[in-house]
Write a protein that holds these residues in place. Sequence first.
Motif, PDB file in Angstrom:
ATOM      1  N   GLU A   1      12.019  12.572  -1.176  1.00 34.41           N
ATOM      2  CA  GLU A   1      10.563  12.874  -0.093  1.00 34.41           C
ATOM      3  C   GLU A   1       9.654  11.906   0.104  1.00 34.41           C
ATOM      4  OE1 GLU A   1       9.932  16.632  -0.441  1.00 34.41           O
ATOM      5  OE2 GLU A   1      11.831  17.821  -0.652  1.00 34.41           O
ATOM      6  N   GLU A   2       9.478  11.349  -0.531  1.00 35.52           N
ATOM      7  CA  GLU A   2       8.336  10.348  -0.568  1.00 35.52           C
ATOM      8  C   GLU A   2       8.759   9.707  -0.249  1.00 35.52           C
ATOM      9  OE1 GLU A   2       5.080  11.152  -1.105  1.00 35.52           O
ATOM     10  OE2 GLU A   2       4.914  12.740  -0.601  1.00 35.52           O
ATOM     11  N   ILE A   3      10.117   8.338  -0.186  1.00 37.50           N
ATOM     12  CA  ILE A   3      10.482   7.827   0.106  1.00 37.50           C
ATOM     13  C   ILE A   3      10.652   7.541   1.968  1.00 37.50           C
ATOM     14  CG2 ILE A   3      12.511   6.084   0.549  1.00 37.50           C
ATOM     15  CD1 ILE A   3      12.739   5.898  -2.136  1.00 37.50           C
ATOM     16  N   GLN A   4      10.988   8.503   1.918  1.00 41.05           N
ATOM     17  CA  GLN A   4      11.472   8.900   3.611  1.00 41.05           C
ATOM     18  C   GLN A   4       9.857   9.157   4.472  1.00 41.05           C
ATOM     19  OE1 GLN A   4      14.181  12.106   2.757  1.00 41.05           O
ATOM     20  NE2 GLN A   4      15.492  11.868   4.898  1.00 41.05           N
ATOM     21  N   SER A   5       9.157   9.880   4.063  1.00 42.26           N
ATOM     22  CA  SER A   5       7.792   9.318   4.618  1.00 42.26           C
ATOM     23  C   SER A   5       7.154   8.519   4.520  1.00 42.26           C
ATOM     24  CB  SER A   5       7.218  11.359   3.848  1.00 42.26           C
ATOM     25  OG  SER A   5       5.885  10.502   4.221  1.00 42.26           O
ATOM     26  N   GLN A   6       6.655   7.972   3.368  1.00 50.03           N
ATOM     27  CA  GLN A   6       6.353   6.909   3.230  1.00 50.03           C
ATOM     28  C   GLN A   6       6.629   5.835   3.933  1.00 50.03           C
ATOM     29  OE1 GLN A   6       2.965   6.343   2.111  1.00 50.03           O
ATOM     30  NE2 GLN A   6       2.831   8.784   1.151  1.00 50.03           N
ATOM     31  N   PHE A   7       7.971   5.634   3.642  1.00 57.20           N
ATOM     32  CA  PHE A   7       8.960   3.807   4.411  1.00 57.20           C
ATOM     33  C   PHE A   7       9.564   4.172   5.453  1.00 57.20           C
ATOM     34  CE2 PHE A   7       8.137   3.354   0.078  1.00 57.20           C
ATOM     35  CZ  PHE A   7       7.297   2.267  -0.085  1.00 57.20           C
ATOM     36  N   MET A   8       9.050   5.740   6.043  1.00 54.62           N
ATOM     37  CA  MET A   8      10.155   6.088   7.249  1.00 54.62           C
ATOM     38  C   MET A   8      12.200   5.552   7.581  1.00 54.62           C
ATOM     39  SD  MET A   8       6.958   4.553   9.826  1.00 54.62           S
ATOM     40  CE  MET A   8       6.447   3.085   9.268  1.00 54.62           C
ATOM     41  N   VAL A   9      12.117   6.062   6.357  1.00 54.08           N
ATOM     42  CA  VAL A   9      13.173   6.034   6.303  1.00 54.08           C
ATOM     43  C   VAL A   9      14.213   7.622   6.593  1.00 54.08           C
ATOM     44  CG1 VAL A   9      15.197   5.861   4.434  1.00 54.08           C
ATOM     45  CG2 VAL A   9      13.383   4.418   4.101  1.00 54.08           C
TER      46      VAL A   9
ATOM     47  N   PHE B   1      10.473  -5.562  -2.417  1.00 48.86           N
ATOM     48  CA  PHE B   1       9.990  -4.211  -2.645  1.00 48.86           C
ATOM     49  C   PHE B   1      11.034  -3.354  -3.317  1.00 48.86           C
ATOM     50  CE2 PHE B   1       7.254  -6.059   0.119  1.00 48.86           C
ATOM     51  CZ  PHE B   1       5.339  -6.084  -1.062  1.00 48.86           C
ATOM     52  N   LEU B   2      12.828  -3.575  -2.813  1.00 53.97           N
ATOM     53  CA  LEU B   2      13.620  -2.637  -3.240  1.00 53.97           C
ATOM     54  C   LEU B   2      13.425  -2.409  -4.980  1.00 53.97           C
ATOM     55  CD1 LEU B   2      16.127  -3.303  -0.456  1.00 53.97           C
ATOM     56  CD2 LEU B   2      14.456  -1.287   0.165  1.00 53.97           C
ATOM     57  N   GLU B   3      13.361  -3.766  -5.589  1.00 50.72           N
ATOM     58  CA  GLU B   3      13.429  -3.566  -6.578  1.00 50.72           C
ATOM     59  C   GLU B   3      12.566  -3.381  -7.744  1.00 50.72           C
ATOM     60  OE1 GLU B   3      14.386  -7.899  -7.940  1.00 50.72           O
ATOM     61  OE2 GLU B   3      15.928  -8.370  -6.335  1.00 50.72           O
ATOM     62  N   ARG B   4      11.081  -3.319  -6.470  1.00 48.35           N
ATOM     63  CA  ARG B   4       9.842  -2.892  -7.425  1.00 48.35           C
ATOM     64  C   ARG B   4      10.298  -1.058  -7.324  1.00 48.35           C
ATOM     65  NH1 ARG B   4       9.311  -7.182  -7.911  1.00 48.35           N
ATOM     66  NH2 ARG B   4      10.395  -7.008  -9.495  1.00 48.35           N
ATOM     67  N   ILE B   5      11.060  -0.776  -5.995  1.00 45.27           N
ATOM     68  CA  ILE B   5      11.111   0.714  -6.309  1.00 45.27           C
ATOM     69  C   ILE B   5      12.320   1.303  -7.051  1.00 45.27           C
ATOM     70  CG2 ILE B   5      13.246   2.375  -4.496  1.00 45.27           C
ATOM     71  CD1 ILE B   5      11.278   0.901  -2.271  1.00 45.27           C
ATOM     72  N   ALA B   6      12.873   0.465  -7.340  1.00 43.92           N
ATOM     73  CA  ALA B   6      13.885   0.678  -8.659  1.00 43.92           C
ATOM     74  C   ALA B   6      13.750   0.510  -9.947  1.00 43.92           C
ATOM     75  CB  ALA B   6      15.118  -0.519  -8.278  1.00 43.92           C
ATOM     76  N   GLU B   7      13.064  -0.297  -9.906  1.00 39.78           N
ATOM     77  CA  GLU B   7      12.086  -0.470 -11.456  1.00 39.78           C
ATOM     78  C   GLU B   7      11.088   1.364 -11.675  1.00 39.78           C
ATOM     79  OE1 GLU B   7      10.233  -4.584 -12.075  1.00 39.78           O
ATOM     80  OE2 GLU B   7      12.226  -4.634 -11.748  1.00 39.78           O
ATOM     81  N   LEU B   8      10.436   1.254 -10.342  1.00 44.79           N
ATOM     82  CA  LEU B   8       9.469   2.745 -10.229  1.00 44.79           C
ATOM     83  C   LEU B   8      10.546   4.175 -10.580  1.00 44.79           C
ATOM     84  CD1 LEU B   8       6.751   0.976  -8.034  1.00 44.79           C
ATOM     85  CD2 LEU B   8       6.834   1.848 -10.192  1.00 44.79           C
TER      86      LEU B   8
ATOM     87  N   ASP C   1       0.882  -1.349   0.197  1.00 47.60           N
ATOM     88  CA  ASP C   1      -0.181   0.135   0.149  1.00 47.60           C
ATOM     89  C   ASP C   1       1.053   1.312   0.273  1.00 47.60           C
ATOM     90  OD1 ASP C   1      -2.570   1.568  -0.014  1.00 47.60           O
ATOM     91  OD2 ASP C   1      -1.792   1.776   2.060  1.00 47.60           O
ATOM     92  N   ARG C   2       1.968   0.699   0.654  1.00 46.30           N
ATOM     93  CA  ARG C   2       3.096   2.676   0.881  1.00 46.30           C
ATOM     94  C   ARG C   2       3.685   2.500  -0.563  1.00 46.30           C
ATOM     95  NH1 ARG C   2       5.312   1.460   6.647  1.00 46.30           N
ATOM     96  NH2 ARG C   2       4.073   1.910   7.636  1.00 46.30           N
ATOM     97  N   LEU C   3       3.971   1.305  -1.517  1.00 42.51           N
ATOM     98  CA  LEU C   3       4.429   1.557  -2.372  1.00 42.51           C
ATOM     99  C   LEU C   3       3.661   2.147  -3.588  1.00 42.51           C
ATOM    100  CD1 LEU C   3       6.659   0.607  -4.046  1.00 42.51           C
ATOM    101  CD2 LEU C   3       5.365  -1.989  -4.771  1.00 42.51           C
ATOM    102  N   HIS C   4       2.150   1.419  -3.274  1.00 44.37           N
ATOM    103  CA  HIS C   4       1.516   2.294  -3.757  1.00 44.37           C
ATOM    104  C   HIS C   4       1.321   3.920  -4.216  1.00 44.37           C
ATOM    105  CE1 HIS C   4      -2.335   2.494  -6.154  1.00 44.37           C
ATOM    106  NE2 HIS C   4      -3.160   3.146  -5.476  1.00 44.37           N
ATOM    107  N   ARG C   5       0.994   4.144  -2.772  1.00 40.81           N
ATOM    108  CA  ARG C   5       0.829   6.057  -2.640  1.00 40.81           C
ATOM    109  C   ARG C   5       2.506   6.747  -2.820  1.00 40.81           C
ATOM    110  NH1 ARG C   5      -0.738   4.072   2.678  1.00 40.81           N
ATOM    111  NH2 ARG C   5       1.481   4.526   3.672  1.00 40.81           N
ATOM    112  N   TRP C   6       3.516   5.929  -2.838  1.00 38.16           N
ATOM    113  CA  TRP C   6       4.742   6.196  -3.073  1.00 38.16           C
ATOM    114  C   TRP C   6       5.154   6.205  -4.581  1.00 38.16           C
ATOM    115  CZ3 TRP C   6       8.912   4.383  -6.098  1.00 38.16           C
ATOM    116  CH2 TRP C   6      10.002   4.702  -6.091  1.00 38.16           C
ATOM    117  N   ALA C   7       4.103   5.675  -5.412  1.00 36.30           N
ATOM    118  CA  ALA C   7       4.180   5.560  -6.902  1.00 36.30           C
ATOM    119  C   ALA C   7       3.784   6.452  -7.346  1.00 36.30           C
ATOM    120  CB  ALA C   7       3.770   4.276  -7.949  1.00 36.30           C
TER     121      ALA C   7
END
Length: 230
Positions: free
Chosen positions: A106-114, A212-219, A82-88
């Motif tokens: 910014e969105e990665i830090q916010s959505q995934f609490m990094v 999920f990291l690979e999905r982040i990379a591709e998006l 769900d977080r990945l979807h919101r980030w995309a």
Amino acid sequence: MNNDAMNPITEDDIANYLANTPDFFERHAQLLAAVQLTSPHGNRAVSLQERQAEMLREKIKALEHRIMDMVRHGNENVVIADRLHRWARKLFQVPSARELPASLVEEIQSQFMVPQAAIKVWDVDGAHAGEGFAQGVSEDTRTFASSLTQPYCGVNSGFEAVQWLPDPAMALSIVLIPLREGAASGAGPAFGMLVLASPDPQRFGAGMGTDFLERIAELASAALSRLRGQ
């Protein structure tokens, strides 16, 4: 000489006999009640039936724990998806290509609490070559990024990319995500790299999954293609 005296019956012989003679206890049902075993939950003696019941309860409890773990991991994956979807979705809403790298981080830090994140992109269109995100990357780091066929997760071993972070000293565990066209696990050259970091040395362990990291990379790679005039 008696052969039985030379070859005494062993426990294995008895076990094999009982295993191959399933009707033994049907003919000697009284033995089931007479056999006494020590309970693992104390020194009291219990019957064979009670001991079998205890073993069955322990197996059921172990299965229940496994099911609960599966449910918990399933729920965690749903949350991450769900977080990945919101980030995309946020990436699609960025109006200017120049704003993409900063918004992505910014969105990665916010959505995934990094706690910390940074990004560099190279081989960009001339209109973006002077931007901060397109500068300060050595040829060694570019080569290293291209050599990664999956995200690196683990300790900071003096990677140059960690210096892109606001506070490199607090990057005790990191993720290095190569950005390239197509699949994240492809062999094509990388045109960028995303860095995630945490002060928790266990946050990004070497054994963590990278799906999920690979999905982040591709998006991220698909979105950032706008910077390359594609």
